[in-house]
Design a protein around this motif. Sequence first.
Motif, PDB file in Angstrom:
ATOM      1  N   GLU A 112      -9.001 -16.768   0.710  1.00  0.00           N
ATOM      2  CA  GLU A 112      -7.579 -16.572   0.442  1.00  0.00           C
ATOM      3  C   GLU A 112      -7.174 -15.120   0.641  1.00  0.00           C
ATOM      4  O   GLU A 112      -6.082 -14.826   1.155  1.00  0.00           O
ATOM      5  N   GLU A 113      -8.034 -14.168   0.246  1.00  0.00           N
ATOM      6  CA  GLU A 113      -7.686 -12.752   0.387  1.00  0.00           C
ATOM      7  C   GLU A 113      -7.599 -12.351   1.856  1.00  0.00           C
ATOM      8  O   GLU A 113      -6.697 -11.594   2.241  1.00  0.00           O
ATOM      9  N   ARG A 114      -8.510 -12.820   2.670  1.00  0.00           N
ATOM     10  CA  ARG A 114      -8.463 -12.487   4.094  1.00  0.00           C
ATOM     11  C   ARG A 114      -7.234 -13.082   4.765  1.00  0.00           C
ATOM     12  O   ARG A 114      -6.670 -12.509   5.693  1.00  0.00           O
ATOM     13  N   ARG A 115      -6.832 -14.253   4.279  1.00  0.00           N
ATOM     14  CA  ARG A 115      -5.702 -14.928   4.903  1.00  0.00           C
ATOM     15  C   ARG A 115      -4.406 -14.144   4.750  1.00  0.00           C
ATOM     16  O   ARG A 115      -3.512 -14.218   5.602  1.00  0.00           O
ATOM     17  N   GLN A 116      -4.277 -13.347   3.689  1.00  0.00           N
ATOM     18  CA  GLN A 116      -3.054 -12.609   3.432  1.00  0.00           C
ATOM     19  C   GLN A 116      -2.999 -11.264   4.148  1.00  0.00           C
ATOM     20  O   GLN A 116      -1.967 -10.589   4.113  1.00  0.00           O
ATOM     21  N   LEU A 117      -4.083 -10.844   4.793  1.00  0.00           N
ATOM     22  CA  LEU A 117      -4.120  -9.532   5.439  1.00  0.00           C
ATOM     23  C   LEU A 117      -3.298  -9.552   6.725  1.00  0.00           C
ATOM     24  O   LEU A 117      -3.233 -10.549   7.437  1.00  0.00           O
ATOM     25  N   LYS A 118      -2.694  -8.399   7.021  1.00  0.00           N
ATOM     26  CA  LYS A 118      -1.863  -8.259   8.216  1.00  0.00           C
ATOM     27  C   LYS A 118      -2.201  -6.949   8.898  1.00  0.00           C
ATOM     28  O   LYS A 118      -2.118  -5.876   8.304  1.00  0.00           O
ATOM     29  N   ASP A 152      -5.297 -13.521  19.309  1.00  0.00           N
ATOM     30  CA  ASP A 152      -4.916 -12.210  18.789  1.00  0.00           C
ATOM     31  C   ASP A 152      -6.131 -11.617  18.083  1.00  0.00           C
ATOM     32  O   ASP A 152      -6.293 -11.736  16.875  1.00  0.00           O
ATOM     33  N   LEU A 153      -7.001 -10.985  18.859  1.00  0.00           N
ATOM     34  CA  LEU A 153      -8.250 -10.478  18.307  1.00  0.00           C
ATOM     35  C   LEU A 153      -8.009  -9.306  17.363  1.00  0.00           C
ATOM     36  O   LEU A 153      -8.835  -9.039  16.478  1.00  0.00           O
ATOM     37  N   ASN A 154      -6.893  -8.615  17.532  1.00  0.00           N
ATOM     38  CA  ASN A 154      -6.559  -7.522  16.613  1.00  0.00           C
ATOM     39  C   ASN A 154      -6.362  -8.045  15.195  1.00  0.00           C
ATOM     40  O   ASN A 154      -6.924  -7.518  14.229  1.00  0.00           O
ATOM     41  N   GLN A 155      -5.597  -9.116  15.054  1.00  0.00           N
ATOM     42  CA  GLN A 155      -5.347  -9.709  13.747  1.00  0.00           C
ATOM     43  C   GLN A 155      -6.582 -10.418  13.202  1.00  0.00           C
ATOM     44  O   GLN A 155      -6.930 -10.290  12.018  1.00  0.00           O
ATOM     45  N   LEU A 156      -7.284 -11.167  14.062  1.00  0.00           N
ATOM     46  CA  LEU A 156      -8.446 -11.921  13.599  1.00  0.00           C
ATOM     47  C   LEU A 156      -9.580 -11.001  13.153  1.00  0.00           C
ATOM     48  O   LEU A 156     -10.232 -11.262  12.136  1.00  0.00           O
ATOM     49  N   SER A 157      -9.817  -9.920  13.879  1.00  0.00           N
ATOM     50  CA  SER A 157     -10.889  -8.998  13.485  1.00  0.00           C
ATOM     51  C   SER A 157     -10.531  -8.266  12.191  1.00  0.00           C
ATOM     52  O   SER A 157     -11.409  -8.006  11.356  1.00  0.00           O
ATOM     53  N   PHE A 158      -9.259  -7.940  12.010  1.00  0.00           N
ATOM     54  CA  PHE A 158      -8.824  -7.280  10.776  1.00  0.00           C
ATOM     55  C   PHE A 158      -9.053  -8.181   9.570  1.00  0.00           C
ATOM     56  O   PHE A 158      -9.507  -7.735   8.509  1.00  0.00           O
ATOM     57  N   GLN A 159      -8.752  -9.467   9.710  1.00  0.00           N
ATOM     58  CA  GLN A 159      -8.994 -10.413   8.628  1.00  0.00           C
ATOM     59  C   GLN A 159     -10.487 -10.713   8.471  1.00  0.00           C
ATOM     60  O   GLN A 159     -10.976 -10.876   7.353  1.00  0.00           O
ATOM     61  N   TYR A 160     -11.204 -10.791   9.568  1.00  0.00           N
ATOM     62  CA  TYR A 160     -12.633 -11.126   9.531  1.00  0.00           C
ATOM     63  C   TYR A 160     -13.420 -10.067   8.781  1.00  0.00           C
ATOM     64  O   TYR A 160     -14.325 -10.388   7.999  1.00  0.00           O
ATOM     65  N   GLY A 213     -12.296  -8.117   6.468  1.00  0.00           N
ATOM     66  CA  GLY A 213     -11.750  -7.883   5.132  1.00  0.00           C
ATOM     67  C   GLY A 213     -10.825  -6.688   5.026  1.00  0.00           C
ATOM     68  O   GLY A 213     -10.842  -5.982   4.016  1.00  0.00           O
ATOM     69  N   GLY A 214     -10.011  -6.439   6.041  1.00  0.00           N
ATOM     70  CA  GLY A 214      -9.042  -5.353   5.982  1.00  0.00           C
ATOM     71  C   GLY A 214      -9.505  -4.053   6.605  1.00  0.00           C
ATOM     72  O   GLY A 214      -8.788  -3.048   6.530  1.00  0.00           O
ATOM     73  N   VAL A 215     -10.660  -4.016   7.213  1.00  0.00           N
ATOM     74  CA  VAL A 215     -11.154  -2.822   7.910  1.00  0.00           C
ATOM     75  C   VAL A 215     -10.757  -2.937   9.378  1.00  0.00           C
ATOM     76  O   VAL A 215     -11.135  -3.897  10.053  1.00  0.00           O
ATOM     77  N   ASP A 216      -9.995  -1.968   9.844  1.00  0.00           N
ATOM     78  CA  ASP A 216      -9.450  -1.998  11.201  1.00  0.00           C
ATOM     79  C   ASP A 216     -10.345  -1.174  12.124  1.00  0.00           C
ATOM     80  O   ASP A 216     -10.212   0.049  12.229  1.00  0.00           O
ATOM     81  N   LEU A 217     -11.258  -1.837  12.823  1.00  0.00           N
ATOM     82  CA  LEU A 217     -12.161  -1.136  13.726  1.00  0.00           C
ATOM     83  C   LEU A 217     -11.486  -0.713  15.018  1.00  0.00           C
ATOM     84  O   LEU A 217     -11.963   0.189  15.703  1.00  0.00           O
ATOM     85  N   LEU A 218     -10.386  -1.366  15.377  1.00  0.00           N
ATOM     86  CA  LEU A 218      -9.699  -1.010  16.606  1.00  0.00           C
ATOM     87  C   LEU A 218      -8.959   0.318  16.496  1.00  0.00           C
ATOM     88  O   LEU A 218      -8.404   0.789  17.490  1.00  0.00           O
TER      89      LEU A 218
END
Length: 451
Positions: free
Chosen positions: A255-261, A279-287, A289-294
């Motif tokens: 549920e927490e990952r689902r709410q990330l943007k 949308d790999l930018n959004q999926l990787s951010f949720q995958y 847990g909110g860490v944006d590697l891009l």
Amino acid sequence: MKKKNLPMEIVNPHAAGIDVGSRSHFVAVGQGADQVREFGVYESDLLQLAQWLHAHHITTVAMESTGTYWQNLFAALQGAGLEVLLCNGKFTKNIKGRKTDVQDCQWIQRLHSLGLLTGSFLPDQATEELRTYCRHRTSLLETAAVTTQKMQKYLRLLNLRLDVVVRDITGQTGMAIIEAVCQGETDPEKLACFRHGNCRKSKEEIARALCGNGRRDLLFALTQELELYKVLQAKIAACDVAIEQLLIEQVEADEERRQLKADPKPYKRVNKNAPQQMDLNQLSFQYFGGVDLLQIEGVSHSTVLALMSEVGAEGIKKFPTAKQFSNWLRLCPNTKVSGGRVLSSHIPKGSNRLKIALRNAANVIGNLKETHLSDFFRRVAFRKGRQAAVSATARKLAVIIWNMLSKGVQYQPPTQYLFLDEKRKLKLVQRIKKNIAKLDLGPEELGFTMA
């Protein structure tokens, strides 16, 4: 002179060793001749193997990672409740002498009972499934690249020099012209009309390059390769759909990952070989847990997908430190010292898919301007060359990624470069502040007077 025995402490008293083969597995529960048995590779044989181990009160098993023959055996033993240690083959090499399957399994059993073997990294089930999709996709891309080269070859033999006037023969202009040629069109002027507006060459120059010889055998081969290329592209698209579905299932389960943007990144160019639909930018951010590697410069969608499929979000936590993670990637120098003198400090041979992805990202960083990592790349390249700079930057990327995923922090590059004396001064100030806070000292105790 009487021989001396040097006993070693038994760490794993209930240990077994398995020599994995393509047609049979040799299992040793001890060093005696009656403690070795051969089993087949069928499912019923694997169940008998597990029962035989339980009958001898075995709790832990070691085996070599031989090709793909170990995977079904590994799953069967784990399902039977045994602790399985998968080892690299170079750590279980037998001593000099006669080599047989029986001696190999006994040697593995002896090393494991003495606690001299370490296990290899294995991802979780979800990551392994994603790895299968991504590796199969990579194989399809490699086959499509070979097909593209063959199409280019047959075009050149047909004297249709499409490779001279277009940058990529599989682009919009190139594919439209190739399809028209395969359908029987021979007029250069009509073929040049398929030119896309973004093509740099004019219609006249394209028409001059498309005056072919019309050989039937070469045209037949070109048509076959074009059909094969279309089939491969359809399979790659189907593989992308399967990867996206699997990632969405993993994200929707939390549920927490689902709410990330994630923040949009229009400046990140999507390579033609990267997944186009998801949308790999959004999926990787949720995958993650909110860490944006891009946010890291040079890291592309393909780099992030390689990290997700080879290690996973939880797999990177199996490495206690960033040094161990970079060492597993074989990005750390293997320094050999003898007598206080450094004999060699080369990076170990071998690479995995994640190491290749990080090196590709490091090579891209070397072409950037005025960024923290590009400045680091140029400093190393000035002293040791570009190849050493690629390896050093790839290792730095591995350390950055480990810190971001393990500690859950975002990418925060330093704004300016500090020289060595400035770094020492900064560390000294930080150490003094830490000691002051630890001892709870006030201004008066430090000798400062309030005005």
